[in-house]
Motif scaffolding. Structure first.
Motif, mmCIF file in Angstrom:
data_model
loop_
_atom_site.group_PDB
_atom_site.id
_atom_site.type_symbol
_atom_site.label_atom_id
_atom_site.label_comp_id
_atom_site.label_asym_id
_atom_site.label_seq_id
_atom_site.Cartn_x
_atom_site.Cartn_y
_atom_site.Cartn_z
ATOM 1 N N ARG A 99 -16.381 -14.318 3.153
ATOM 2 C CA ARG A 99 -15.335 -13.800 4.051
ATOM 3 C C ARG A 99 -13.985 -13.754 3.343
ATOM 4 N N GLY A 100 -13.795 -14.634 2.365
ATOM 5 C CA GLY A 100 -12.533 -14.622 1.629
ATOM 6 C C GLY A 100 -12.253 -13.282 0.981
ATOM 7 N N GLY A 101 -13.312 -12.566 0.563
ATOM 8 C CA GLY A 101 -13.125 -11.260 -0.044
ATOM 9 C C GLY A 101 -12.475 -10.259 0.894
ATOM 10 N N ILE A 102 -12.706 -10.434 2.192
ATOM 11 C CA ILE A 102 -12.082 -9.548 3.182
ATOM 12 C C ILE A 102 -10.567 -9.710 3.132
ATOM 13 N N GLY A 103 -10.118 -10.956 3.100
ATOM 14 C CA GLY A 103 -8.686 -11.214 3.023
ATOM 15 C C GLY A 103 -8.074 -10.650 1.757
ATOM 16 N N ASP A 104 -8.793 -10.773 0.631
ATOM 17 C CA ASP A 104 -8.272 -10.266 -0.634
ATOM 18 C C ASP A 104 -8.157 -8.747 -0.606
ATOM 19 N N VAL A 105 -9.149 -8.069 -0.039
ATOM 20 C CA VAL A 105 -9.128 -6.606 0.007
ATOM 21 C C VAL A 105 -8.013 -6.087 0.904
ATOM 22 N N ILE A 106 -7.902 -6.618 2.118
ATOM 23 C CA ILE A 106 -6.891 -6.051 3.023
ATOM 24 C C ILE A 106 -5.473 -6.425 2.587
ATOM 25 N N SER A 107 -5.347 -7.437 1.713
ATOM 26 C CA SER A 107 -4.016 -7.747 1.192
ATOM 27 C C SER A 107 -3.478 -6.605 0.334
ATOM 28 N N ASN A 108 -4.360 -5.704 -0.119
ATOM 29 C CA ASN A 108 -3.896 -4.534 -0.871
ATOM 30 C C ASN A 108 -2.884 -3.718 -0.067
ATOM 31 N N ILE A 109 -3.069 -3.682 1.242
ATOM 32 C CA ILE A 109 -2.171 -2.900 2.095
ATOM 33 C C ILE A 109 -0.742 -3.439 2.000
ATOM 34 N N SER A 110 -0.629 -4.755 2.006
ATOM 35 C CA SER A 110 0.687 -5.375 1.858
ATOM 36 C C SER A 110 1.222 -5.197 0.441
ATOM 37 N N ALA A 111 0.347 -5.336 -0.555
ATOM 38 C CA ALA A 111 0.769 -5.170 -1.951
ATOM 39 C C ALA A 111 1.293 -3.759 -2.206
ATOM 40 N N LEU A 112 0.634 -2.772 -1.634
ATOM 41 C CA LEU A 112 1.069 -1.384 -1.811
ATOM 42 C C LEU A 112 2.396 -1.114 -1.109
ATOM 43 N N ALA A 113 2.599 -1.753 0.038
ATOM 44 C CA ALA A 113 3.885 -1.621 0.723
ATOM 45 C C ALA A 113 5.004 -2.227 -0.129
ATOM 46 N N ASP A 114 4.715 -3.338 -0.794
ATOM 47 C CA ASP A 114 5.691 -3.950 -1.696
ATOM 48 C C ASP A 114 5.994 -3.038 -2.884
ATOM 49 N N TRP A 115 4.947 -2.388 -3.401
ATOM 50 C CA TRP A 115 5.124 -1.472 -4.533
ATOM 51 C C TRP A 115 6.030 -0.309 -4.143
ATOM 52 N N GLU A 116 5.790 0.225 -2.951
ATOM 53 C CA GLU A 116 6.625 1.322 -2.453
ATOM 54 C C GLU A 116 8.068 0.852 -2.254
ATOM 55 N N LEU A 117 8.249 -0.369 -1.770
ATOM 56 C CA LEU A 117 9.591 -0.933 -1.611
ATOM 57 C C LEU A 117 10.296 -1.022 -2.961
ATOM 58 N N ALA A 118 9.553 -1.436 -3.993
ATOM 59 C CA ALA A 118 10.135 -1.543 -5.330
ATOM 60 C C ALA A 118 10.532 -0.166 -5.864
ATOM 61 N N ARG A 119 9.769 0.861 -5.481
ATOM 62 C CA ARG A 119 10.146 2.214 -5.901
ATOM 63 C C ARG A 119 11.455 2.631 -5.226
ATOM 64 N N GLN A 120 11.582 2.333 -3.938
ATOM 65 C CA GLN A 120 12.772 2.739 -3.202
ATOM 66 C C GLN A 120 14.023 1.991 -3.664
ATOM 67 N N VAL A 121 13.879 0.706 -3.930
ATOM 68 C CA VAL A 121 15.045 -0.131 -4.244
ATOM 69 C C VAL A 121 15.365 -0.162 -5.740
ATOM 70 N N ARG A 122 14.294 -0.254 -6.568
ATOM 71 C CA ARG A 122 14.526 -0.424 -8.010
ATOM 72 C C ARG A 122 14.023 0.750 -8.853
ATOM 73 N N ASN A 123 13.586 1.811 -8.188
ATOM 74 C CA ASN A 123 13.080 2.978 -8.896
ATOM 75 C C ASN A 123 11.876 2.646 -9.778
#
Length: 353
Positions: free
Chosen positions: A165-189
């Motif tokens: 079941r831990g793998g489920i948590g690791d996979v769906i955390s990608n959604i948060s990681a991608l949101a962080d990546w997009e934030l870094a694009r907006q703020v730090r290019n």
């Protein structure tokens, strides 16, 4: 002339099915990895004998090594043993610690590595990263991506349910990681690799919305493929960025401050849900919370036996685990008082869902 394509390292062979370990010799031959079975098979202490008995009929020429502990020292010791003779490939069979030990040892001598997963705990089964403990601290080491990835659903089904079941948590955390990546694009290019992001997102969305559970072969296959896709996303962009943001900073901070609290995937899922709350993304928060609840994964610090003071310390410390990474945690720059206030609001929101 513009560059019209790029070369991406990826496994030559991917297979998710039942009975894979027993038919490993055929899989390696069909994949043109080893026709004669001249491979080094690395197993963990738990399933070692059972696996050795299963592979002998199809891999009679294989040497079987047992690796324990998931430490850097164990990986280096295994690498020394691999010099005993020529091998077509190193085959790591087991959970994350065994596979990562095999990945690191194979990379030391540039031997192709085959990842055979018997659990679905995290996306390390197909990633170019080995997580190993050195001097009591878990670190990430760059390695060659596996030449083949095999998942045996028979072993997954018979393994500890909580681990998978831990793998489920690791996979769906990608959604948060991608949101962080997009934030870094907006703020730090910061540049975002669209192909890597797509690979990481597709698997996460598939698991997030799948109605099945761990007793359903269809769901297990989707989870396995999502974990593999997440590993490929890291290989595409050359870093863990598409699968690791504030969620994993929280996970690494918890491991550093309170080791043994919970598994990688459990903490990544919890961290992702908290970071999504901090972004005030209510739709995503509801979806992720429902998924974690449905699969009996932790959603609050109390679920992993952390009190308020401990979790506040974790969140405050988290940015130091990845100083070069910009996430919602770095963006908000919260003081301990603000973290405590946000945590109280978060606990209320989780309870309401």
């Amino acid at each position: 002339m513009p560059l019209l394509a790029r070369t991406v390292q990826a496994p030559l062979h991917i297979e998710v099915r039942r009975g894979a370990v027993a038919n490993l010799g055929t899989i390696l031959a069909d994949g043109r990895i080893s026709a004669g079975g001249d491979v080094a098979v690395v197993v963990g202490p738990g399933l070692g004998e059972q696996i050795a008995d299963l592979i002998r009929p199809s891999l009679g020429s294989a040497d079987v090594y047992t690796a324990a502990g998931g430490t850097l020292d164990a990986a280096i010791e295994l690498a020394d043993k691999l010099r005993s003779r020529h091998y077509d490939a190193v085959v790591g069979i087991g959970g994350g610690a065994t596979v990562d030990t095999a990945k690191y040892a194979a990379t030391r001598w540039a031997i192709p590595m085959v990842s055979v997963a018997t659990s679905l705990a995290n996306d390390g089964i197909a990633s170019p990263v080995a997580s190993l403990v050195n001097d009591g601290i878990k670190g990430s080491y760059g390695v060659h991506i596996p030449i083949a990835v095999v998942v045996d659903l028979d072993f997954v089904e018979s393994g500890p349910d909580r681990v998978n079941r831990g793998g489920i948590g690791d996979v769906i955390s990608n959604i948060s990681a991608l949101a962080d990546w997009e934030l870094a694009r907006q703020v730090r290019n910061e540049p975002v690799d669209g192909l890597a992001a797509s690979l990481a997102r597709m698997g996460a969305e598939a698991v997030l919305n799948h109605p099945g559970d761990m007793n359903d072969d269809g769901f297990l296959t989707v989870l396995a493929e999502a974990l593999i896709s997440s590993g490929l996303a890291m290989a595409v962009c050359g870093s863990s960025r598409p699968s690791s943001g504030g969620c994993h900073e929280i996970m690494h901070a918890t491991d550093a401050l309170y080791p043994g609290t919970a598994s990688h995937g459990e903490l990544a899922g919890l961290g992702a849900l908290f970071c999504t709350f901090l972004r005030d993304d209510r739709r995503r928060f509801a979806e992720m919370s429902a998924c974690l609840r449905r699969h009996q994964l932790p959603r609050t610090p109390a679920d992993v036996n952390l009190d308020e003071e401990q979790f506040v310390r974790v969140v405050e410390f988290a940015p130091r685990t990845r100083p070069d990474r910009y996430t919602i945690l770095e963006h908000l720059e919260m003081t301990p008082t603000v973290i405590a206030e946000k945590l109280a609001e978060y606990d209320t929101a989780v309870a309401a869902g």
